[in-house]
Structures are given as structure tokens and as C-alpha cells.
Motif scaffolding. Structure first.
Motif, PDB file in Angstrom:
ATOM      1  N   LEU A  19       0.617  -1.151  -0.108  1.00 13.81           N
ATOM      2  CA  LEU A  19      -0.065  -0.197   0.016  1.00 13.81           C
ATOM      3  C   LEU A  19       0.899   1.248   0.065  1.00 13.81           C
ATOM      4  N   PHE A  20       1.924   0.980   0.765  1.00 16.01           N
ATOM      5  CA  PHE A  20       2.843   2.470   0.640  1.00 16.01           C
ATOM      6  C   PHE A  20       3.534   2.506  -0.416  1.00 16.01           C
ATOM      7  N   PHE A  21       3.905   1.527  -1.229  1.00 11.32           N
ATOM      8  CA  PHE A  21       4.356   1.509  -2.715  1.00 11.32           C
ATOM      9  C   PHE A  21       3.258   1.967  -3.749  1.00 11.32           C
ATOM     10  N   ALA A  22       1.978   1.394  -3.478  1.00  6.93           N
ATOM     11  CA  ALA A  22       0.969   2.022  -4.350  1.00  6.93           C
ATOM     12  C   ALA A  22       0.760   3.507  -4.150  1.00  6.93           C
ATOM     13  N   HIS A  23       0.694   3.770  -3.037  1.00  3.43           N
ATOM     14  CA  HIS A  23       0.489   5.486  -2.958  1.00  3.43           C
ATOM     15  C   HIS A  23       1.797   6.370  -3.500  1.00  3.43           C
ATOM     16  N   GLY A  24       2.920   5.718  -3.039  1.00  3.79           N
ATOM     17  CA  GLY A  24       3.970   6.435  -4.028  1.00  3.79           C
ATOM     18  C   GLY A  24       3.992   6.337  -5.169  1.00  3.79           C
ATOM     19  N   SER A 137      10.019   2.504   9.134  1.00  2.00           N
ATOM     20  CA  SER A 137      11.229   3.024   8.401  1.00  2.00           C
ATOM     21  C   SER A 137      11.214   2.202   6.810  1.00  2.00           C
ATOM     22  N   SER A 138      10.908   1.076   6.732  1.00 11.44           N
ATOM     23  CA  SER A 138      11.009   0.159   5.589  1.00 11.44           C
ATOM     24  C   SER A 138       9.696   0.601   4.647  1.00 11.44           C
ATOM     25  N   TYR A 139       8.756   1.024   5.373  1.00  8.34           N
ATOM     26  CA  TYR A 139       7.607   1.240   4.708  1.00  8.34           C
ATOM     27  C   TYR A 139       7.521   2.525   4.059  1.00  8.34           C
ATOM     28  N   MET A 254      18.650   8.595  -5.160  1.00  9.14           N
ATOM     29  CA  MET A 254      19.456   8.817  -3.938  1.00  9.14           C
ATOM     30  C   MET A 254      18.550   8.785  -2.599  1.00  9.14           C
ATOM     31  N   MET A 255      17.413   9.573  -2.664  1.00  6.26           N
ATOM     32  CA  MET A 255      16.514   9.725  -1.600  1.00  6.26           C
ATOM     33  C   MET A 255      16.067   8.322  -1.141  1.00  6.26           C
ATOM     34  N   THR A 256      15.985   7.448  -2.007  1.00  8.07           N
ATOM     35  CA  THR A 256      15.399   5.994  -1.562  1.00  8.07           C
ATOM     36  C   THR A 256      16.667   5.115  -1.025  1.00  8.07           C
ATOM     37  N   LEU A 257      17.896   5.276  -1.312  1.00  3.89           N
ATOM     38  CA  LEU A 257      19.025   4.631  -1.010  1.00  3.89           C
ATOM     39  C   LEU A 257      19.437   5.077   0.086  1.00  3.89           C
ATOM     40  N   GLY A 258      19.236   6.644   0.500  1.00  3.82           N
ATOM     41  CA  GLY A 258      19.425   7.044   1.895  1.00  3.82           C
ATOM     42  C   GLY A 258      18.562   6.545   2.821  1.00  3.82           C
ATOM     43  N   ARG A 259      17.300   6.477   2.570  1.00  3.34           N
ATOM     44  CA  ARG A 259      16.135   6.144   3.568  1.00  3.34           C
ATOM     45  C   ARG A 259      16.436   4.559   4.222  1.00  3.34           C
ATOM     46  N   PHE A 260      16.940   3.739   3.261  1.00  3.07           N
ATOM     47  CA  PHE A 260      17.264   2.626   3.482  1.00  3.07           C
ATOM     48  C   PHE A 260      18.345   2.100   4.392  1.00  3.07           C
TER      49      PHE A 260
END
Length: 387
Positions: A19-24, A137-139, A254-260
Motif C-alpha cells: 500500500l505504501f508502494f501504491a501510494h508513492g 522506516s522500511s514502509y 538517492m533519496m530512496t537509497l538514503g532512507r534504506f
């Protein structure tokens, strides 16, 4: 309070992740098409700034409503209904025949998107309480990954000359499939709403206000990148239409990599150093794009901005709970409200400055926001004493 018929389902964490993926994916699909929609409807920079103001206004208008609906019916009830609306309004964006029609649709796009956002975050907290695991955080990483996916899909469809509406039809079908699977594997927890005895504003203290301002500065830059990166590549870098999405793609990557990887970095260096680096990275990337508006330099610059944006707001929010003068829920509500104003004010401000001067002047101003963020993070005691 927990509904007695609720029990843990092993598919719940995966359902919430999807659902987080779908929203994004819905949001990033809209963002990837902003430059093309701007050209199709002959929208000026100032007019685009006003349009971008309507979506966060719609989001803010439902803050109280979303909380009441979730407290009465539960987050699953909201998810089952509002995800359909959110993806449906994406379709209407692709069909909007005029500036004013698009304005109305974007307002309700913001309304439905925020209802979904608050519902899935509530669902994530409920699943954490059932699993006794840290999952939020993973969501949020899933949301960023969806942003990257949406940018790549957008880039592909633009290059094979798929129109905006048909692009959104593809996203609509995919989101409905994810929603259909997920809605059957969610919690059924309903919480009794507790009366709020203290006003957020009566709970004000300088530390909370400082945290809110840092969040505001970061989210203003983040919002500007989401909404204006494609236009910057189009009007300033002057790339072909099929490459305008590279700005957004490099930023969200880079925002995605930084969050993980963010948790390990914060634990190792502490929030103060991380926030100072975030501010300087955002500032440096913006200035680099202003002074050297060349394709590959700007791609690198936007990657730097994305890395800086990835950890700033999470660092601020995780610090709120350590401000012990007020209840954590009140503190977070106060700080997040100020922070979210960055999304509300930032993108339209970019448009108005660009209309009067040039888009590079807008980016130069926002680069100063990053410097101010770094200075404030270094001065606040709460960051000196926290990791």
C-alpha cells in the motif's frame, strides 16, 4: 481498543508495504508528467505554482477529518475506500481539459491522497504493535522506491510516446491490483479516541518550534524537487522532452537509497552531524545546479540533493519523542504541522519567483534554506545530546 475479531495475519506486513508502494506510485506518476501537462495546457510558472498550492491545501483540509474517520471506523475502512478515489483522481488529471478543471481535480487529489497517507501510516503502527517489530522506516522506504519506479516507468512511456492519460490508466490498473490484494490482509483495530486536554499551541516551547522550522526547511526543498525538478530540466537545462524526467529520477534514486541505509548512519554519527551534512548536501546540490546548468552536472547535483533530503525529516521526527516537556503525540503533531507547511509554501514560492525572475533564482534561495538548516541543527541542544 482492539477489535476482538482481530488477529495477526502473516500477510499483514507485506500488504501494508504494498500500500505504501501504491501510494508513492500514484504520486510519482503525477510528478513525472508535470512538465508535459504544463506545456499541453500552456500553463505559466506562476500558474503552475498556484496549481501546486491546491494539492497541499486539500491535504491540510483533511487532517482532522482523517483522524476522526480512522478513530471511528478504523484505518482499514478508510484504505478500502480512499485508495479507489486517489487512483481515480489520477485518471481525471490526465483528462483535465483546462487550467481550472485541473485545479479542481488537484484539490481532491490532495484530499484523497492525504486520507490514504494517514490511514496507511496508522495501519503501519498497528502492525508494529501486533508484530513487536520496527517496520515503519522500511514502509517509508517503499514509498520512495515507488517514487523511483514511477519515474522510470514515466521515462519509458514518454520515450515510446504514450500519452499522459494512457500512462495514468496503466498506473490505475496496477494500483487497483495491489489494493485488491492488500485490503484483505489488513488489521481490524479500532482505537477509542482520547480527548485532547491540551492545545498544541499551549504546548509550545522553543525546542519544538526549532524542530518544526528545521522540518519546514527540509520539506520545502523536498517539495520543490518533487514538483519542479522536471520543469528545471525543461526550461533551464533545456534537455529534450524525453529526458526531462532525469532530474526527478536522479533525486528520488538517492533519496530512496538514503532512507534504506539511514538508520545505520544516524546510529554511527548522531543526528546533529547527520542533519548538518544533510543541510550542506541540499545546499551544495542546489547551488551546483544553479551555477552549472548542464545535463550531467545537474543529474549529479540532484542526486546530492536527494541524499541530503533522505535523512533530514526522519531525524527530526525521531527526536521529537525526546522533548519531554509535553506528550510525544502533542509534540509530533505540532512539529509535523510546521514541517508540512514547507510542502504547502515551497513549490508555489518557486513558481512566483520564477515568474518574476528566473527558476535559477528560486533554486538559489532554497539553497540558502539548506545552509540555515545546518546552522540550526548545530545550535540546538537536543541534537547535541541525542544520537
Amino acid at each position: 481498543m482492539m477489535n476482538e475479531r482481530d488477529s495477526f495475519n502473516a500477510k499483514m506486513p507485506t500488504a501494508c508495504f504494498l500500500l505504501f508502494f501504491a501510494h508513492g506510485l500514484v504520486f510519482s506518476s503525477w510528478a513525472s508528467r508535470i512538465p508535459i501537462i504544463k506545456n499541453t495546457l500552456s500553463i505559466s510558472e506562476a500558474e503552475l505554482g498556484t496549481l501546486l498550492l491546491l494539492m497541499p491545501i486539500g491535504q491540510l483540509s483533511t487532517m482532522v477529518l482523517a483522524g476522526k474517520l480512522i478513530s471511528i471506523y478504523g484505518s482499514t475502512w478508510v484504505i478500502k475506500r480512499c485508495f479507489l478515489l486517489y487512483s481515480f483522481f489520477l485518471l481525471l488529471i490526465g483528462l483535465a481539459p483546462s487550467y481550472w478543471a485541473l485545479a479542481v481535480v488537484l484539490f481532491f487529489f490532495g484530499v484523497s491522497g492525504n486520507l490514504c497517507n494517514i490511514a496507511i501510516n496508522t495501519q503501519a503502527i498497528e502492525i508494529e504493535s501486533l508484530t513487536k517489530r520496527t517496520l515503519l522506516s522500511s514502509y517509508h522506504g517503499a514509498w520512495c522506491f515507488a517514487g523511483l519506479t514511477g519515474a522510470v516507468v514515466g521515462l519509458l512511456l514518454i520515450n515510446i510516446h504514450v500519452g499522459t492519460f494512457y500512462h495514468f490508466v496503466i498506473i490505475f490498473i496496477l494500483v487497483i491490483m495491489l489494493w485488491w490484494y492488500s485490503k484483505r490482509n489488513l488489521t481490524h483495530i479500532i482505537h477509542k479516541a482520547e480527548p485532547q486536554t491540551r492545545s498544541i499551541f499551549k504546548s509550545f516551547n522553543p525546542t519544538l518550534f526549532g524542530l518544526g522550522i528545521i522540518g519546514f526547511l527540509s520539506m520545502a526543498i523536498e517539495g520543490a524537487m518533487f514538483d519542479w525538478s522536471g520543469v528545471y530540466f525543461q526550461t533551464i537545462v533545456k534537455v529534450p522532452e524525453n529526458l526531462v524526467i532525469l532530474g526527478y529520477t536522479s533525486f528520488i534514486l538517492m533519496m530512496t537509497l538514503g532512507r534504506f541505509i539511514g538508520n545505520r548512519i544516524i546510529e554511527k554519527y548522531g543526528k546533529r552531524i547527520v542533519l548538518q551534512c544533510c543541510g550542506l548536501l541540499m545546499s551544495g546540490g542546489l547551488f551546483l545546479s544553479v551555477f552549472f546548468p548542464e545535463l550531467w552536472i545537474c543529474v549529479i547535483a540532484f542526486m546530492i540533493i536527494g541524499l541530503g533530503s533522505s535523512l533530514s525529516v526522519p531525524s527530526v521526527y525521531s527526536t521529537v519523542g525526546k522533548v519531554s516537556t509535553v506528550a510525544p503525540s502533542i509534540a509530533l503533531s505540532f512539529v509535523s504541522s510546521i514541517s508540512f507547511l514547507g510542502f504547502l509554501i515551497g513549490p508555489p514560492l518557486i513558481g512566483y519567483i520564477a515568474e518574476s525572475f528566473d527558476l535559477r533564482y528560486s533554486y538559489a534561495l532554497f539553497a540558502c534554506f539548506g545552509i540555515l538548516l545546518a546552522v540550526m541543527a548545530g545550535q540546538m541542544k537536543v541534537f547535541r545530546n541525542s544520537n
